[in-house]
Design a protein around this motif. Sequence first.
Motif, PDB file in Angstrom:
ATOM      1  N   ARG A 349       0.817  -1.223   0.000  1.00 33.07           N
ATOM      2  CA  ARG A 349       0.000   0.000   0.000  1.00 33.07           C
ATOM      3  C   ARG A 349       0.848   1.268   0.000  1.00 33.07           C
ATOM      4  O   ARG A 349       0.299   2.363  -0.150  1.00 33.07           O
ATOM      5  N   ASP A 350       2.181   1.125   0.184  1.00 35.96           N
ATOM      6  CA  ASP A 350       3.039   2.309   0.122  1.00 35.96           C
ATOM      7  C   ASP A 350       3.501   2.594  -1.305  1.00 35.96           C
ATOM      8  O   ASP A 350       4.336   3.483  -1.527  1.00 35.96           O
ATOM      9  N   TYR A 351       2.960   1.863  -2.280  1.00 34.54           N
ATOM     10  CA  TYR A 351       3.255   2.102  -3.692  1.00 34.54           C
ATOM     11  C   TYR A 351       2.013   2.625  -4.401  1.00 34.54           C
ATOM     12  O   TYR A 351       0.888   2.277  -4.050  1.00 34.54           O
ATOM     13  N   ARG A 352       2.232   3.459  -5.397  1.00 33.61           N
ATOM     14  CA  ARG A 352       1.151   3.942  -6.255  1.00 33.61           C
ATOM     15  C   ARG A 352       1.636   3.891  -7.692  1.00 33.61           C
ATOM     16  O   ARG A 352       2.844   3.923  -7.962  1.00 33.61           O
ATOM     17  N   PHE A 353       0.714   3.814  -8.630  1.00 33.96           N
ATOM     18  CA  PHE A 353       1.146   3.757 -10.029  1.00 33.96           C
ATOM     19  C   PHE A 353       1.391   5.153 -10.576  1.00 33.96           C
ATOM     20  O   PHE A 353       0.791   6.136 -10.158  1.00 33.96           O
ATOM     21  N   ASP A 354       2.308   5.216 -11.526  1.00 36.24           N
ATOM     22  CA  ASP A 354       2.678   6.472 -12.163  1.00 36.24           C
ATOM     23  C   ASP A 354       2.723   6.221 -13.668  1.00 36.24           C
ATOM     24  O   ASP A 354       2.980   5.096 -14.111  1.00 36.24           O
ATOM     25  N   GLN A 355       2.468   7.239 -14.461  1.00 30.35           N
ATOM     26  CA  GLN A 355       2.563   7.067 -15.912  1.00 30.35           C
ATOM     27  C   GLN A 355       4.019   6.853 -16.314  1.00 30.35           C
ATOM     28  O   GLN A 355       4.923   7.502 -15.777  1.00 30.35           O
ATOM     29  N   PRO A 356       4.275   5.952 -17.256  1.00 30.78           N
ATOM     30  CA  PRO A 356       5.665   5.631 -17.605  1.00 30.78           C
ATOM     31  C   PRO A 356       6.382   6.718 -18.391  1.00 30.78           C
ATOM     32  O   PRO A 356       7.600   6.650 -18.551  1.00 30.78           O
ATOM     33  N   GLY A 357       5.655   7.693 -18.926  1.00 32.17           N
ATOM     34  CA  GLY A 357       6.330   8.799 -19.596  1.00 32.17           C
ATOM     35  C   GLY A 357       6.469   8.676 -21.087  1.00 32.17           C
ATOM     36  O   GLY A 357       7.240   9.408 -21.704  1.00 32.17           O
ATOM     37  N   PHE A 358       5.738   7.752 -21.726  1.00 34.45           N
ATOM     38  CA  PHE A 358       5.712   7.688 -23.184  1.00 34.45           C
ATOM     39  C   PHE A 358       4.259   7.583 -23.638  1.00 34.45           C
ATOM     40  O   PHE A 358       3.374   7.231 -22.854  1.00 34.45           O
TER      41      PHE A 358
END
Length: 388
Positions: A349-358
């Motif tokens: 739960r200490d992780y969240r998703f992020d856009q990979p940048g492409f």
Amino acid sequence: MTPGARAQAAIDLLDEIIASARGGGAAADTLIARYFKTRRYAGSKDRRAIRELVYRAIRRSGNIPDHGRAALVGLAREDDAVAALFDGGAHAPSPIEPVEAGSDGLVLPDWLSTRIAPEEHAALLERAPLDVRVNLARTDRASMASALAAELTPFSPAGLRLPEGSPVEASEPWAQGLVEIQDEGSQLIALAARAAPGMTVLDLCAGAGGKTLAMADSMGGQGRLIASDSNRARLSRLAPRAGRTGGIAIETRLLDPGRESAALADLADRCDVVLVDAPCSGTGTWRRNPEARWRLTPARLAQLVELQARLLDISAPLVKPGGALVYAVCSVLPEEGRLQADAFLERYRDYRFDQPGFIAGRQDGAGRLLTPAHDRTDGFFVARLVRA
């Protein structure tokens, strides 16, 4: 060799490839290389024609054929030129009997038919393009495009797409370490890591180091880059590749399966980026390895999904707060991609998703899915997961 003799050679090779697929042996490209190594009489045109027949027969055979002749007969049913090779001449296969069975067409086993759409399956069996990554730390893309008569890839800022059959490894840019053969999708996974100068970066499943080298390019010779793998033979190929391309020094660690955490304990909470390019079904690379469809079973997929989850669990504590875990598989199956990333976010739960940048691919849960039909890359799922 006569055209008929080439057809018989293709049947002989297909017999070997089918037996190997059933027994979990070597891949088709390895078997083909071994076959020609012991048959010096086969000239370059012979080898090219035989290889073409073999791969055409494999691509159109959805389920594993009974034998090599059935695979080529299936192709002959659709191509009169191939059918004409069954003329019964010297060293040629005997004529096709009217009732003779050939392999089935472009179908998937029932258990996969609900997981891969028909248009995606068809695209996965086309011939793959030849892409290279330009070493931007040492040259520029425009110069290499001119030198190699290549076009720019649409998504990777370092990618070039070359004409089919281009002898890249015989070119000066390759010899000088200015370009590396790498599918555009693989280049995008390395970009998702956002490796930068001064970072500590771990490539957990580095293999021969294609993505490691791409991240080294982004780090500009500054920082710490560790490449680890449990396969000694594959990892040993990284050092000569790194020596040819130059750039940052790369540490290598050979891992003992089952004891990876102990070998990586000194990196706990210290990595800016951990890339987990996990072992997978390889469904996204069927354009290059079409016989891999014959090797995949529900049991094998379940083993891979379990291994992927374990590798993610090994990696999670290595990422420092604010750092990123980049999870990738060369697969288009949801169990290995979206569902695997979703399960990880439930456990941590200490992780969240992020856009990979492409901008390539389509959003698929916590990651992005690239496919040949949609993006003209190999099939990949990639998720960038940031630790709070």
